[in-house]
Design an enzyme around this catalytic site. Structure first.
Site, PDB file in Angstrom:
ATOM      1  N   THR A 140       6.568   0.153   6.467  1.00  0.00           N
ATOM      2  CA  THR A 140       7.271  -1.053   6.047  1.00  0.00           C
ATOM      3  C   THR A 140       7.632  -0.918   4.582  1.00  0.00           C
ATOM      4  OG1 THR A 140       5.129  -2.121   5.675  1.00  0.00           O
ATOM      5  CG2 THR A 140       6.238  -2.567   7.762  1.00  0.00           C
ATOM      6  N   ASP A 141       8.819  -1.380   4.234  1.00  0.00           N
ATOM      7  CA  ASP A 141       9.361  -1.197   2.889  1.00  0.00           C
ATOM      8  C   ASP A 141       8.746  -2.210   1.926  1.00  0.00           C
ATOM      9  OD1 ASP A 141      10.870  -0.125   0.899  1.00  0.00           O
ATOM     10  OD2 ASP A 141      12.789  -0.353   1.929  1.00  0.00           O
ATOM     11  N   LYS A 142       9.139  -2.124   0.684  1.00  0.00           N
ATOM     12  CA  LYS A 142       8.652  -3.008  -0.369  1.00  0.00           C
ATOM     13  C   LYS A 142       8.853  -4.472   0.006  1.00  0.00           C
ATOM     14  CE  LYS A 142       9.576  -4.353  -5.153  1.00  0.00           C
ATOM     15  NZ  LYS A 142      10.427  -4.130  -6.340  1.00  0.00           N
ATOM     16  N   VAL A 186       7.950  -6.116   2.561  1.00  0.00           N
ATOM     17  CA  VAL A 186       8.027  -6.414   3.992  1.00  0.00           C
ATOM     18  C   VAL A 186       6.624  -6.696   4.535  1.00  0.00           C
ATOM     19  CG1 VAL A 186       8.679  -5.522   6.264  1.00  0.00           C
ATOM     20  CG2 VAL A 186      10.095  -5.029   4.267  1.00  0.00           C
ATOM     21  N   TRP A 202       7.572   5.238  -1.213  1.00  0.00           N
ATOM     22  CA  TRP A 202       7.534   4.148  -0.241  1.00  0.00           C
ATOM     23  C   TRP A 202       8.836   3.947   0.497  1.00  0.00           C
ATOM     24  CZ3 TRP A 202      11.122   0.478  -1.486  1.00  0.00           C
ATOM     25  CH2 TRP A 202      11.483   0.359  -2.826  1.00  0.00           C
TER      26      TRP A 202
END
Length: 455
Positions: A155-157, A159, A433
């Site tokens: 999952t991204d920043k 999220v 990330w």
């Protein structure tokens, strides 16, 4: 007068057995003297020069001495290992399990460890908690490969996740879930634990992923309306129109226009979307919101945010519906990327694993039905309030919509703009990330060893 002849005959008959016995004892003594002499032989003397009986005795003696020495060394090593082992390692065995995680992504740079102290990820909180709770040894916290750690999705920043799943080997201590949670911040929780097969890999054996995207319905309003008009209501016709636009994404398509750093010819850009639709709206603090849900085999970086961004663009009237067909082509299309704030990993699906192992009597199916209440409670307490509060304070969607007129949806994206997008994503990737991972088609009947997901 004594008769000598019979007496001599008698003595002679007695003497013969005695001589024979003495000869046997003499041979034995000679044999023993050879053995003693062999033990004092020059070290350079070849063993074949010794009498065969002595060689055999020496061999047996050496074997006995070697076995005794090996046994002593083994016992000493075993005692040392036991002294060095932690209490839990001596008491419990390592087993392959999966953990069901829920977390609010605000303030974190995604799920995966970044390797940089400036960017704290969810795993930077989870792994130390596993060590402190006594579930894994300390050295496994430094080398995650040692415990076969694997996550279902990156999952991204910013999220969040309500149903993230990770697989790993750990010690099955009593009350493991409670002890892990005692070491975690409140916005990260382990909601469930299941035993799985030794070869289970949460990423490779995941058949599909479901995401949701929470947003204000003003995002779908015509462009001539004020972006912060909280009185706007989507209505049934508006909801039907939005879902008709989302239906364009269903099926298998080349989504290379919905990510970066991929070529149109790249097979990994082709993804399979099972369903995508907008739920019935609800009102919060006088403003109307709705949740968009999408289920697919796997997703590339920024894919979902660009899918939502394109539908908003068309619904507001900045671009015609034909752009949704043009984006499957080879030419680059300028697709705006919606804010990441509202994106949530809702659930990961393992129907093929459950079909094969869920009813074998040894393993439980990975359906998490017992945890439904805990999942809903976590979303209501941590995920949705954080999204709604941040949207109200920072107005991320409103700021993003104000930039839509700057996009040119009638022409393809310029090389300079595309280069800028790649450069920005490359900087993210260097932080650890936002890395690109390849993926493939949806395979309905077995685990996909080559399929990976960015989200």
């Amino acid at each position: 007068m004594i008769k000598l002849r019979p007496l001599l005959s008698t003595l002679s008959s007695v003497r013969m057995p005695l001589v024979a016995n003495n000869k046997r004892w003499s041979d034995k003594c000679k044999h023993l003297r050879c053995f003693q002499t062999a033990g004092k032989m020059n070290p350079e003397q070849h063993p074949n020069d010794r009498p065969s009986g002595a060689n055999e005795l020496l061999k047996r003696g050496a074997e006995s001495e070697g076995n005794a020495e090996d046994a002593a060394i083994h016992a000493e090593k075993k005692q040392k290992v036991c002294e060095d082992q932690p209490r839990n390692e001596k008491k419990f065995s390592q087993r392959k399990v999966v953990l069901l995680l829920a977390y609010s992504g605000k303030g974190y740079y995604g799920m995966q460890r970044t390797g940089c102290s400036q960017f704290t990820a969810i795993e930077d909180e989870l792994v130390p908690a596993l060590v402190k709770s006594g579930c894994i040894p300390e050295n496994h916290g430094q080398d995650m490969k040692s415990m076969s750690f694997q996550r279902c999705a990156r999952t991204d920043k910013g999220v969040s996740a309500a149903g993230q799943v990770v697989s790993l080997k750990l010690w099955l201590i009593d009350d493991a879930v409670d002890k892990i949670n005692a070491q975690l911040p409140e916005q990260i929780r382990v909601l469930g634990l299941r035993r799985v097969t030794a070869s289970f890999d949460s990423r490779k054996c995941c058949d599909a992923r479901t995401y949701s995207y929470l947003l204000p319905t003003i995002a779908f309003a015509p462009k001539d309306l004020v972006h912060n008009d909280t009185s706007y209501r989507l209505g049934s016709e508006g909801l039907q129109r939005v879902n008709q636009l989302f239906s364009h994404f269903k099926g298998s398509h080349n989504f290379y226009n919905f990510t970066s750093q991929k070529a149109w010819q790249d097979d990994s850009a082709r993804r399979y979307i099972m369903d995508m639709a907008c739920d019935e709206p609800f009102v919060h603090d006088d403003a109307e919101f709705s949740v968009v849900k999408v289920t697919g085999q796997s997703f590339m970086m920024h894919q979902i945010r660009k899918m939502v961004g394109l539908v908003i663009t068309v619904a507001k009237g900045y671009a015609g519906e034909e752009v949704m067909e043009r984006c499957w082509g080879e030419k680059r299309v300028d697709i705006p990327k919606a804010p990441g704030l509202g994106l949530v990993l809702e659930r990961v699906h393992f129907p093929n694993y459950n079909r094969r192992f869920g009813g074998d009597g040894l393993h439980e199916p990975l359906d998490w039905s017992r945890e439904e209440g805990a999942i809903a409670a976590f979303k209501e307490r941590h995920i949705y309030p954080a999204i709604l509060r941040t949207e109200r304070e920072e107005r991320a969607m409103e700021a993003w919509m104000s930039m839509l007129p700057n996009h040119d949806f009638q022409s393809t994206i310029s090389k300079a703009e595309h280069g800028k997008d790649v450069l920005q994503n490359g900087c993210h990737a260097s932080a650890g990330w936002a890395l690109h991972i390849d993926g493939g088609e949806f395979l309905p009947h077995h685990c996909k060893a080559s399929t990976k997901s960015d989200l």
